[in-house]
Motif scaffolding. Structure first.
Motif, mmCIF file in Angstrom:
data_model
loop_
_atom_site.group_PDB
_atom_site.id
_atom_site.type_symbol
_atom_site.label_atom_id
_atom_site.label_comp_id
_atom_site.label_asym_id
_atom_site.label_seq_id
_atom_site.Cartn_x
_atom_site.Cartn_y
_atom_site.Cartn_z
ATOM 1 N N GLY A 1 30.817 -20.660 -42.760
ATOM 2 C CA GLY A 1 31.682 -21.538 -41.976
ATOM 3 C C GLY A 1 30.884 -22.286 -40.931
ATOM 4 N N HIS B 1 34.041 -30.124 -49.904
ATOM 5 C CA HIS B 1 33.853 -28.981 -49.028
ATOM 6 C C HIS B 1 34.032 -27.711 -49.846
ATOM 7 C CE1 HIS B 1 34.193 -28.114 -44.530
ATOM 8 N NE2 HIS B 1 33.719 -27.059 -45.149
ATOM 9 N N PRO B 2 32.945 -27.115 -50.331
ATOM 10 C CA PRO B 2 33.119 -25.937 -51.191
ATOM 11 C C PRO B 2 33.781 -24.790 -50.432
ATOM 12 C CG PRO B 2 30.831 -26.680 -51.188
ATOM 13 C CD PRO B 2 31.531 -27.427 -50.098
ATOM 14 N N ALA B 3 34.562 -24.018 -51.163
ATOM 15 C CA ALA B 3 35.192 -22.847 -50.555
ATOM 16 C C ALA B 3 34.111 -21.802 -50.265
ATOM 17 C CB ALA B 3 36.222 -22.278 -51.516
ATOM 18 N N PRO B 4 34.296 -20.994 -49.213
ATOM 19 C CA PRO B 4 33.272 -19.984 -48.889
ATOM 20 C C PRO B 4 32.981 -19.054 -50.047
ATOM 21 C CG PRO B 4 34.951 -20.082 -47.182
ATOM 22 C CD PRO B 4 35.422 -20.981 -48.275
ATOM 23 N N GLU B 5 34.023 -18.693 -50.802
ATOM 24 C CA GLU B 5 33.770 -17.759 -51.910
ATOM 25 C C GLU B 5 32.909 -18.412 -52.998
ATOM 26 O OE1 GLU B 5 36.726 -18.655 -50.728
ATOM 27 O OE2 GLU B 5 38.236 -18.975 -52.296
ATOM 28 N N THR B 6 32.985 -19.740 -53.106
ATOM 29 C CA THR B 6 32.125 -20.423 -54.080
ATOM 30 C C THR B 6 30.675 -20.376 -53.608
ATOM 31 O OG1 THR B 6 33.974 -21.949 -54.350
ATOM 32 C CG2 THR B 6 31.915 -22.510 -55.458
ATOM 33 N N ILE B 7 30.503 -20.558 -52.321
ATOM 34 C CA ILE B 7 29.130 -20.525 -51.786
ATOM 35 C C ILE B 7 28.562 -19.108 -51.906
ATOM 36 C CG2 ILE B 7 27.716 -20.927 -49.735
ATOM 37 C CD1 ILE B 7 29.748 -23.075 -48.901
#
Lengths: 713, 247
Positions: free
Chosen positions: A436, A684-690
């Motif tokens: 984030g 804006h990639p989702a955190p779970e994707t990152i």
């Protein structure tokens, strides 16, 4: 051979040399012992004149010199009686002069003792008469001349100053007069030995009144760095290495601070156990058992070390090592402690706080150090919860930076992930927070600590702790990286020429050897500085009594950097690293050669040398600038700055998977290399994707570090 | 040559982090669309003529295969991918790679949708509901739309045989909050509803959040997506995953 034109009287006055006066003196001495042949006296005076010419070429003899020569000629030509009379006459005259000098009233109104020329030595803040004797001694010490030659040169310099009619000379002018004298005598080696660093007035003025805001440091620091850089290049590095640095084949980092370490990592547990070695008095750990007090002490230690480190300083696994002090505290308390620590460390250049998440078992299974500095029965693993919450607090507080001033002045946070970290939910919560932060504000560095033994260092150079025995105590987790020298890889390609891969490899080998020789020279300077009593580094490299040194220079590492692999391969093959597998393979081969050369050298010199990617944009720009200057015909092909380290060009048309795989492969021979992942281009990639990306990077590649962010800073 | 009867593939993103939350995916763009929406982000994909540059299926499969260690799935987008019956063969080929498949559809082809679900060729369906199912739909879609087909597709997804989401792209001056509420009532009980603003043409994120809050009365998971979030603290957005408005 020129006849002696003038001689110098005892009061410094220069008078014409008059051979007839020598003849008179000899004749008088001869008369006193029964001689009467004026012709012989004149002949002997001629011999004296001849000997003076031979012995004092270009130098003005004094009266004493002339009289010494008369004695010598009389004795050596068999006129012992006349010589004796002459000597007695001289002694009598000396006695009379001394008696007169004692009775003569002191000269009024002169500040300094009589000296023909005053020397205004601004560097030493001294003023005094130019003394041939002092000058001679200095020439023996500095220029390594024999005492006799030193005397001659000193006298000649004195005469030159007199001849010029100078009443005073500055230290700078005197230094130049000496150099001119040495050069005119062909004593070039002596000029070299004297060395010396001259700072042009314009440079000083530029430091005092910079025209741009980009100049960092105070004028004093800038001038000092300039002088020290010059000194390092002229005196500390082998000539071939200095030339290679100046023409851009290699780049020796930190020349302006030759005694500073390149990077260092400090263990907070060392400070908790032993205090700060340079502070006198007995350290009582219980006095800093309170976290806030310990933060203050740690800040003091870091501020003490920072001036001795030129590139970066880190506090390793800080969340983990502080956890025992903060166990049981609420999240609000942890945020408060993080705030205080960040505030205490604000403004320290290059400081990184390394947050350890799921460290290797050998690390986590160490007995934790309690608030009073003593080992607890519990291991650090027992404090994992607090450790992770503290990491999260650091990320949150630095993210908002409320009340902490500009974020750029705060220490950077890096996350070091141990094996299985990405499979643990509680770790992923912290990683999500870091993501984030990375996507909203500033890139965050993620370090993959893949092996059993932990890696320590800064974002630009990391060292694996091979010595498992040292890990028995977390206070030992400090590491010094002494210096770095960078190899300009594109230069090797330009020197070899397009398509000449064999020549390129030979050039790479030659540049690597130069860089390693420079690194060895740097190591000698650093080690000397560390070992010297009261040396620049001794406060942090010397222990005190039972207290070990903060940094153990015996285990110091050294860094060989590489930059611009992409441009080197691109020029050589016509294809950049991302454009073909062959190009990437040649890149791997190139790095393999550098590593091979470096390993052999490291063994021979007994230095722990590792290969690191040079990713400082300023250095990548300087190398490109130097190459454009050296190869004007290639100006259009040389970019404004080289691609950092072994990376693919930042705008290479490849997706992240290819970038990670290729850079991971290229980074295998290196100790430190960072893959830059900027993910905000297409949304804006989702955190779970990152997190999924990180997980795959861990398992699919040997990538060592990822810089995650939304866009290139 | 494999897949001689596959739909025209007009584009591919070899790996993307933004097309399916939580997954790294390849994105395959299929040509041909039966709608003519005013703000279509991919107008070049509307036509299905061969002159529009087709990417050979072999290249697409090769790119996906080379990234098999990185990608979790494939997103099939259009145009409208379900318009061509040949898409089934493409899905079967991709299934053979062991990849998860998501289809982004406009919901105008309920029979094809049923078929791919029945044959287990898809793991996730994202259906765009462009407007309330009234005459307004034709205006937004730029053509006459069979609203019954849209109803049917919504019904198929609400039956829950496959994981799904509904989404609406909000343009300034095109949809009001009442319109969004009307859509939310139509998909009442849906698991997930995503509101997205078009960059530079949509409402502010604050407005979008207000819409989501209202829609949340009918839909359990209402998400806001697709807008840079410079002025917001990242932690509100990411501490619990996405920003979520519960009813």
């Amino acid at each position: 051979m020129k006849p002696v034109p003038r001689i110098r009287k005892r009061d410094g006055e220069l008078v014409e040399f008059d051979e007839s006066r020598i003849a008179d003196a000899i004749y008088k001495a001869a008369l006193s012992v029964g001689g009467e042949d004026r012709f012989i006296a004149e002949e002997l005076a001629g011999v004296v004149s001849l000997f003076l010419e031979k012995s004092f070429q270009g130098v003005i003899p004094t009266i004493e010199d002339v009289q010494d020569m008369v004695e010598k000629v009389l004795i050596e030509t068999g006129h012992a009686g006349t010589a004796k009379s002459y000597i007695l006459y001289r002694e009598e005259r000396t006695r009379i002069r001394d008696a007169e000098a004692r009775t003569r009233p002191p000269v009024q109104g002169r500040l300094f003792d009589p000296g023909p020329v005053l020397v205004l030595d601004a560097a030493e803040e001294q003023v005094g008469p130019l003394s041939g004797e002092v000058l001679s001694r200095k020439l023996v010490a500095e220029a390594r001349l024999s005492p006799r030659t030193a005397d001659e040169v000193a006298r000649a310099v004195e005469d030159r100053a007199l001849q010029l009619g100078l009443e005073s000379v500055t230290g700078t002018l005197l230094a130049r007069l000496i150099d001119v004298e040495l050069i005119s005598r062909g004593l070039l080696k002596a000029v070299d030995n004297r060395g010396g660093v001259l700072v042009p007035r314009q440079s000083v003025e530029r430091s005092l009144y910079p025209k741009t805001h980009a100049r960092s440091g105070t004028p004093a620091e800038r001038i000092a760095e300039r002088v020290l850089r010059q000194y390092a290049l002229e005196e500390q590095l082998p000539r071939s290495c200095a030339e290679a640095h100046l023409d851009g084949r290699i780049r020796v980092i930190g020349l302006g601070r030759p005694s500073a370490l390149f990077a260092a990592t400090l263990s907070a547990d060392a400070i908790r156990t032993w205090g700060i070695p340079w502070l006198k008095g007995r350290f009582r750990p219980e006095a800093v058992a309170d976290p806030r007090r310990f933060t203050a002490l740690l800040g003091r230690a870091v501020r003490g070390i920072a001036p001795h480190v030129s590139d970066g300083l880190s506090l390793c696994r800080l969340n983990m090592l502080l956890a025992p002090l903060l166990a049981g505290r609420s999240k609000t308390d942890l945020r408060e402690e993080a705030w205080h620590l960040l505030s205490e460390m604000a403004g320290i250049p290059g400081l990184e706080i390394d947050l350890g998440l799921a460290p290797p078992p050998i690390f986590a299974s160490r007995k934790a150090r309690g608030p009073d500095g003593n080992s607890l029965e519990e291991t650090y693993a027992r404090f994992t919860g607090t450790s992770l919450q503290l990491a999260s607090a650091f990320l949150e507080v630095r993210g908002t930076a409320a009340g902490l001033g500009p974020r750029s002045e705060l220490p950077r946070l890096t996350l070091t992930l141990g094996p299985d970290a990405l499979d643990q939910d509680e770790v992923l919560a912290v990683v999500s927070r870091a993501i984030g932060e990375a996507m909203a504000r500033e890139p965050v560095l993620i370090v993959f600590d893949r092996e059993d033994l932990p890696i320590l260092g800064t974002s630009r150079t990391r060292v694996r702790m091979e010595d498992a025995a040292r890990l028995t105590d977390t206070a030992n987790l400090s590491v010094a990286v002494g210096g770095r020298v960078v190899i300009n890889l594109p230069r090797a390609a330009y020197r070899a020429g397009e398509g000449h891969i064999g020549d390129f490899m030979r050039e790479i080998e030659a540049q690597a050897e130069l860089a390693l020789a420079a690194l060895a020279a740097r190591s000698r300077v650093i080690m000397r500085s560390a070992a010297a009593p009261d040396g620049a580094l001794s406060p942090i490299t010397e222990g005190r009594g039972d207290i070990p040194p903060l940094l153990n220079m015996g285990g110091a590492a050294w860094s060989l950097g590489v930059a611009g692999l992409n441009e080197a391969i691109g020029y050589l093959t016509g294809e950049e690293l991302h454009e073909s597998d062959e190009a990437a393979k040649l890149g791997v081969k190139t790095l393999g050669l550098v590593r091979l050369v470096s390993s052999g050298f490291a063994r021979a010199e007994n230095l722990a040398i590792g290969l690191d990617a040079e990713d400082d944009p300023a250095i990548c720009r300087v190398l490109a600038d130097l190459d454009r200057a050296e190869y004007p015909r290639l100006t259009d092909r040389i970019p404004a700055a080289y691609t950092p380290g072994v990376a693919l060009r930042s705008d290479a048309p490849v997706d992240l998977a290819v970038r990670l795989e290729t850079e991971g492969r290229l980074g295998i021979p290196l100790r430190t290399a960072t893959v830059r992942c900027f993910l905000g281009e297409d949304g804006h990639p989702a955190p779970e994707t990152i997190i999924a990306l990180m997980w795959k990077t861990w398992h699919n590649t040997r990538v060592k570090q990822m810089l995650l962010g939304r866009r290139e800073p | 040559m494999i897949g001689s009867s596959t739909p025209p593939i007009r584009g591919i993103i070899e790996s993307s982090l933004t097309h399916w939350d939580g997954r790294i995916v390849a994105v395959v763009f299929v040509g041909g669309c039966n709608l003519r929406c005013g703000g279509c982000p991919s107008p070049h994909l509307i036509g299905d003529g061969c002159d529009q540059g087709e990417i050979p299926l072999d290249s697409v499969l090769d790119a996906i295969y080379r990234r098999r260690r990185w990608i979790d799935g494939v997103v099939i987008k259009g145009g409208e991918p379900l318009l061509k019956p040949e898409v089934l063969e493409l899905l079967e080929l991709l299934r053979d790679f062991g990849l998860e498949i998501r289809i982004d559809t406009n919901g105008t082809c309920p029979e094809a949708l049923s078929e791919v679900i029945r044959r287990d060729l898809v793991d996730f369906v994202s259906m765009e509901v462009k407007a309330p199912l009234t005459g307004q739909y034709h205006r937004v879609a730029g053509t006459t739309v069979d609203l019954g087909a849209i109803f049917d597709s919504i019904g198929i997804l609400l039956s829950g045989e496959v994981d799904y989401e509904f989404r609406t792209v909000v343009y300034d001056g095109q949809l009001t909050s009442d319109d969004v509420m009307a859509i939310a009532r139509t998909i009442k009980g849906a698991r997930r509803y995503v509101l997205r603003a078009v960059k530079d043409k949509g409402p502010s994120r604050t407005v979008l959040r207000g819409l989501a809050r209202s829609a949340g009365r009918h839909v359990a998971g209402c998400h806001v997506d697709g807008r840079p979030q410079d002025r917001e603290t990242p932690f509100a957005l990411f501490a619990d995953g996405d920003e979520r408005m519960n009813a």
